[in-house]
Design a protein around this motif. Structure first.
Motif, PDB file in Angstrom:
ATOM      1  N   UNK A 225       0.825  -1.210   0.000  1.00 25.48           N
ATOM      2  CA  UNK A 225       0.000   0.000   0.000  1.00 25.48           C
ATOM      3  C   UNK A 225       0.856   1.256   0.000  1.00 25.48           C
ATOM      4  N   UNK A 226       0.481   2.199  -0.796  1.00 25.22           N
ATOM      5  CA  UNK A 226       1.267   3.425  -0.857  1.00 25.22           C
ATOM      6  C   UNK A 226       0.926   4.386   0.268  1.00 25.22           C
ATOM      7  N   UNK A 227       1.129   3.995   1.497  1.00 24.98           N
ATOM      8  CA  UNK A 227       0.862   4.885   2.628  1.00 24.98           C
ATOM      9  C   UNK A 227       2.094   4.905   3.510  1.00 24.98           C
ATOM     10  N   UNK A 228       2.152   5.826   4.424  1.00 24.12           N
ATOM     11  CA  UNK A 228       3.401   5.903   5.179  1.00 24.12           C
ATOM     12  C   UNK A 228       3.419   4.945   6.361  1.00 24.12           C
ATOM     13  N   UNK A 229       4.586   4.892   6.955  1.00 24.87           N
ATOM     14  CA  UNK A 229       4.844   3.827   7.905  1.00 24.87           C
ATOM     15  C   UNK A 229       3.878   3.808   9.081  1.00 24.87           C
ATOM     16  N   UNK A 230       3.586   4.979   9.625  1.00 27.09           N
ATOM     17  CA  UNK A 230       2.743   4.994  10.826  1.00 27.09           C
ATOM     18  C   UNK A 230       1.354   4.457  10.491  1.00 27.09           C
ATOM     19  N   UNK A 231       0.900   4.771   9.281  1.00 30.99           N
ATOM     20  CA  UNK A 231      -0.407   4.255   8.887  1.00 30.99           C
ATOM     21  C   UNK A 231      -0.369   2.752   8.679  1.00 30.99           C
ATOM     22  N   UNK A 232       0.728   2.311   8.085  1.00 26.12           N
ATOM     23  CA  UNK A 232       0.881   0.868   7.912  1.00 26.12           C
ATOM     24  C   UNK A 232       0.848   0.171   9.263  1.00 26.12           C
ATOM     25  N   UNK A 233       1.553   0.794  10.203  1.00 28.55           N
ATOM     26  CA  UNK A 233       1.635   0.174  11.519  1.00 28.55           C
ATOM     27  C   UNK A 233       0.250   0.124  12.164  1.00 28.55           C
ATOM     28  N   UNK A 234      -0.489   1.204  11.944  1.00 27.66           N
ATOM     29  CA  UNK A 234      -1.848   1.272  12.475  1.00 27.66           C
ATOM     30  C   UNK A 234      -2.689   0.100  11.955  1.00 27.66           C
ATOM     31  N   UNK A 235      -2.598  -0.088  10.625  1.00 24.17           N
ATOM     32  CA  UNK A 235      -3.380  -1.167  10.032  1.00 24.17           C
ATOM     33  C   UNK A 235      -2.953  -2.504  10.591  1.00 24.17           C
ATOM     34  N   UNK A 236      -1.659  -2.645  10.755  1.00 18.15           N
ATOM     35  CA  UNK A 236      -1.166  -3.905  11.273  1.00 18.15           C
ATOM     36  C   UNK A 236      -1.695  -4.151  12.685  1.00 18.15           C
ATOM     37  N   UNK A 237      -1.660  -3.091  13.475  1.00 13.00           N
ATOM     38  CA  UNK A 237      -2.148  -3.223  14.851  1.00 13.00           C
ATOM     39  C   UNK A 237      -3.620  -3.596  14.858  1.00 13.00           C
ATOM     40  N   UNK A 238      -4.375  -2.961  13.956  1.00 16.04           N
ATOM     41  CA  UNK A 238      -5.793  -3.265  13.866  1.00 16.04           C
ATOM     42  C   UNK A 238      -6.010  -4.723  13.528  1.00 16.04           C
ATOM     43  N   UNK A 239      -5.229  -5.171  12.567  1.00 14.88           N
ATOM     44  CA  UNK A 239      -5.364  -6.561  12.122  1.00 14.88           C
ATOM     45  C   UNK A 239      -5.048  -7.512  13.263  1.00 14.88           C
ATOM     46  N   UNK A 240      -4.018  -7.151  14.018  1.00 14.52           N
ATOM     47  CA  UNK A 240      -3.609  -8.054  15.089  1.00 14.52           C
ATOM     48  C   UNK A 240      -4.618  -8.063  16.223  1.00 14.52           C
ATOM     49  N   UNK A 241      -5.227  -6.898  16.468  1.00 15.92           N
ATOM     50  CA  UNK A 241      -6.144  -6.830  17.612  1.00 15.92           C
ATOM     51  C   UNK A 241      -7.530  -7.365  17.271  1.00 15.92           C
TER      52      UNK A 241
END
Lengths: 184, 759
Positions: free
Chosen positions: B121-137
């Motif tokens: 995805x063409x988004x920046x790191x903090x957003x990527x991390x956010x999505x990852x956290x969402x997925x994990x939670x």
């Protein structure tokens, strides 16, 4: 290994590895390169924000005619200033293992100077000018060239390239993935 | 259209618009405001179409409302747009772009897959991390049993892939060199260095095969004792080997021997003559060395061919696309023009210049084509004659070169028959033909290049013509050399004796040829090194330190890729031809290619500046491979001929006493069980072969038709696409006209309404 633990936690590295096309080692290597740009700043705060002219000292970006555009596209604050994470994002997109489609998306954003999500005539002009500078094509040649480009790629005949059209062109251009690449 | 009709239409249209407007207002409460603020430019609407959105843009927009970090969101265009977008697009975009968290069936595997997709995805790191956290939670199902195992396997596989990548990066040969070269010369030139590396590994593989199946068995196993020749002075047919081996006296090692491949070196595993002709014996198994020898040769040639085809396949696909007109020349010139890997200031300058030149040249070529159509006959005739004349001269030069090589060879062989005692003199004589070849290869290409300038080709085809001629020169000089060998070897002596005084044929001609190729290979590399370090390096120094015009002309060098490619391909051709006669030639070649890499690197980084001709990586790759394939054919055909037609020498090697190498294969074939022979003959026989042939032709025809139909389909679809585009333009224009009308009416109503309302 001591350096690794002092700079990043294992968890952070895992995060970076999952979210970019880099392995943990490459992330460390990228950080070294980033640090080399401004040792005094990054030494204090490993995720320090470097102003654009500092980032542009990275050799490949310095000579790149689109260097400032690249910085702006990847910068979180949109003004070209990059943190380490922005830098990592950038290098990840330019790395060897990134698929062509991802590269194409970023290339499109880099080439889209006016930000209207279309590569119009003015964008194309800017791209060509930057590619050939300091020389300049004369007006006649420029119009001719742009005509040729649009004839090749503008499938729906609206005088500008949309992302879909751009991606189509990139798919057919064997050299793009090869040239859109910066080795760490 | 009559006036009445138009009126009717307009009123009808207005009615529809009114109704539509009402509907619009009902559905979207905020729309009234929007319509007034919308610009009237149809191009603006075009950018809102779903087909015009890239993922980056949509994602960006979807993020605008949640987190307005993007500056883009604040730009004027988005501002106009943001209200409407918030109402209408937000949900769609979220559903389409975000990993679907609402799905009830999310299990561990899909979560993991989605996590792997975040990086695209063409988004920046903090957003990527956010999505990852969402997925994990998010709640996920745990997988059970086999599925869990499969997921584990996939994760492990991914992990191993990463580890492998890391390891490979660590041990990869010349990695830093490649980056340096790339930074200075771009991707086209670095492809050449990858090519050298590829050839080196190809030779290494061939070496391993030969060592395993030929050299090691020969060294480890013992020959069956059979010595029919009892007396040393016997000159009968059986004693030929003895005579030959007895000539291996005085086996001291001198530098001359190493250079010439004779003396001590001749009596080692390096050359054909060393290998015995018997079945080797061991406690465990018997090893048929002659058969292994020829089988190994066949295997490594096949392997080379397969490796080449595999490497060439992708390149040829691109070429095909190019020739079919589906290639976007100008687009790849502009969008793929810059090598992002360039890191050197002066190289960047040259790259700018090169791109400028390329664009100009291409436009020029196009104009030239136009001009060609209306060029007058007289001029056409003149160019035609110039070209015919110069082509004739080029051929004459090639023939002359061939004759020169042939006679030098004859002379050298003739002189060597007389006793020459001075070592240096002997060395010179032995090397005379090869010095001649190398010299010609150095001088003539320059003359040919000069001709091309006179012939007034377009810049691109000029490059091709010059390259083509040089290839022909190089390969034909090699051909002449092989022909000279052949004329020497062909003469058949009396079957009862080992050698006859009339023939100049060496006792062991295979070893002799092996030695010649060995010499040529070594000389080739040495001359390469000499020219790089002793000629071009001083030239560069001159140009660098003396700033006068003369030294600039003399000393300035560009890195001309085609010339260097030919150097390397030439060496490889020698290896293919010679490795039957000198089994360890590939091993030597591996070492030499390793050195060549450094020689060429020096030639590239120190001696020359980047070329102003652009070499594209894809195009250079296909060029390397096509030249290599041609030279492979040039090497293999004469070799195959000698296998089937020439009599192996009687005094040495695995095939002594046979009529040809081919006879061994026949014998071996006849020793198969009868059903194998039966099957094979059935396949080869006409009852089977003819139908197969026809089926092949038919399927070929079928695919030809299919591809033709596809091409037509592409054209039809293209036309349709253009038509659709026009339709869209039309609709957009109508829409903007409608909005314009609507806004004007609103204004009119407003200006009229207040007094109305107060009434």
């Amino acid at each position: 290994m001591g350096q690794r633990s002092s700079q990043f936690t294992e968890e952070e590295l895992q995060d970076y590895q999952d979210l970019t096309y880099f392995t943990k080692k490459e992330v460390m290597h990228a950080h070294m390169k980033f640090k080399a740009l401004a040792p005094e700043k990054v030494g204090h705060n490993r995720n320090a924000k470097l102003p654009m002219n500092k980032v542009l000292q990275y050799p490949e970006l310095r000579v790149n005619p689109f260097g400032d555009r690249i910085c702006k596209v990847f910068s979180t604050s949109q003004d070209g200033d990059c943190t380490f994470e922005d830098f990592l994002d950038m290098m990840s997109v330019f790395s060897d293992s990134t698929p062509k489609s991802v590269k194409a998306e970023h290339a499109f954003r880099i080439f889209d100077f006016d930000g209207d999500d279309m590569l119009g005539v003015s964008d194309l002009k800017e791209i060509i000018d930057r590619l050939t500078s300091p020389q300049k094509l004369n007006d006649n040649e420029m119009t001719h060239l742009i005509q040729n480009i649009l004839a090749e790629a503008d499938l729906d005949d609206d005088g500008a390239l949309s992302f879909a059209e751009f991606e189509h062109v990139i798919d057919k251009s064997p050299d793009f993935a090869n040239s859109f690449r910066i080795q760490l | 259209m009559s006036g009445g009709e138009r009126k009717k239409r307009i009123s009808k249209g207005a009615g529809w618009e009114e109704a539509g407007g009402e509907f619009y207002q009902e559905c979207y409460p905020g729309a009234e405001l929007d319509i007034e603020h919308l610009p009237r430019d149809p191009h603006y609407f075009a950018t809102l179409l779903p087909s015009k959105q890239n993922r980056a843009a949509t994602t960006r927009r979807s993020r605008c409302d949640t987190k307005s970090t993007y500056k883009r969101c604040a730009t004027n265009r988005s501002q106009n747009y943001s209200t409407m977008q918030q109402n209408t697009m937000q949900n769609d975009v979220h559903v389409a772009m975000m990993p679907d968290l609402s799905e009830n069936l999310a299990n561990e595997e899909t979560t993991w897959e989605e996590m792997m997709l975040i990086k695209t995805m063409p988004i920046n790191m903090s957003q990527k991390r956010e999505i990852k956290a969402k997925l994990l939670s998010a709640d996920t199902f745990r997988l059970q049993g086999l599925k869990q195992f499969k997921l584990k396997k996939r994760k492990l596989w991914e992990y191993l892939k990463v580890r492998r990548k890391e390891l490979y990066k660590m041990i990869e040969l010349w990695r830093q060199c490649f980056i340096t070269i790339e930074g200075n010369f771009g991707t086209g030139v670095v492809a050449f260095f990858f090519f050298i590396k590829w050839l080196m590994f190809l030779n290494l593989t061939i070496t391993v095969i030969i060592v395993c199946f030929v050299v090691v068995p020969t060294l480890l196993m013992q020959e069956k004792e059979s010595d029919p020749c009892a007396q040393i002075n016997d000159t009968s047919y059986e004693c030929c080997p003895k005579i030959y081996f007895n000539s291996w006296t005085n086996l001291t090692i001198t530098p001359y021997n190493i250079l010439q491949g004779n003396g001590w070196l001749e009596s080692t595993i390096m050359f054909y003559g060393y290998y015995p002709n018997s079945i080797l014996e061991n406690v465990i198994l018997n090893y048929n060395l002659p058969l292994a020898y020829i089988a190994t040769a066949a295997v490594y040639l096949l392997l080379s061919l397969c490796a080449m085809i595999k490497k060439a396949a992708s390149g040829f696909k691109d070429r095909l696309m190019e020739s079919e007109g589906q290639y976007y020349k100008y687009c790849s010139m502009v969008f793929g023009g810059w090598d992002f890997c360039i890191s050197n200031e002066s190289s960047a300058k040259i790259k700018h210049k090169a791109i400028y030149k390329e664009i100009k040249e291409n436009l020029e070529t196009e104009r030239r084509e136009e001009e060609k159509k209306n060029r007058n006959e007289e001029e056409e005739l003149r160019f035609f004659f110039i070209r015919v004349f110069l082509n004739g001269i080029s051929i004459l030069i090639c023939v002359f070169a061939g004759l020169l090589i042939f006679y030098t060879f004859q002379y050298s062989v003739g002189e060597l028959q007389k006793d020459v005692h001075d070592d240096l003199h002997r060395l010179l004589l032995e090397f005379a033909p090869y010095l001649c070849i190398v010299g010609l290869n150095l001088v003539i290409p320059n003359i040919l290049n000069y001709f091309v300038i006179l012939e007034n080709y377009s810049p691109i085809s000029a490059l091709r013509v010059a390259f083509f001629r040089t290839v022909i020169l190089r390969l034909s000089s090699l051909g002449v050399l092989l022909a000279s060998f052949f004329s020497l070897v062909r003469c058949t002596s009396d079957p009862a004796t080992c050698s006859s005084p009339i023939c100049q044929k060496p006792l062991c001609w295979e070893t002799y040829i092996g030695q010649q190729i060995y010499k040529l290979l070594i000389l080739d590399i040495l001359s390469n090194a000499a020219i790089t370090f002793l000629v071009n390096f001083p030239r560069m120094l001159l140009a660098k330190h003396l700033k006068c015009k003369f030294t600039q002309i003399l000393g300035a060098q560009e890195f001309e890729l085609p010339k260097h490619v030919l150097d390397v391909v030439y060496s490889q051709t020698l290896v293919w031809f010679g490795s039957f006669y000198a089994p360890l030639l590939p091993a030597l070649a591996t070492v030499l290619f390793f050195l060549v890499f450094y020689i060429k690197k020096f030639a590239c980084l120190v001696n020359s500046s980047p070329s102003t001709t652009i070499y594209r990586a894809s195009r250079s790759d296909s060029m390397f491979m096509s030249v290599l394939l041609v030279s492979f054919t040039v090497a293999v055909i004469p070799w195959a001929y000698t296998m089937t037609e020439l009599e192996p020498s009687k005094s040495c090697g695995p095939y002594m006493g046979r009529l040809s190498v081919w006879s061994l294969i026949r014998e071996f074939y006849n020793s198969f069980p009868s059903w194998v022979i039966f099957c094979f003959e059935g396949i080869v026989s006409s009852t089977f072969a003819v139908p197969t042939f026809f089926i092949l032709i038919l399927s070929l025809y079928y695919y030809y038709i299919v591809s033709k139909a596809n091409k037509q389909m592409v054209n039809v679809l293209k036309k349709q696409l253009i038509l659709e585009g026009h339709d869209k333009q039309f609709l957009l224009n109508r829409l903007s006209a409608f909005i314009k009308q609507h806004q004007e009416r609103h204004k009119a109503i407003r200006s009229v309404d207040p007094p109305n309302n107060s009434n």
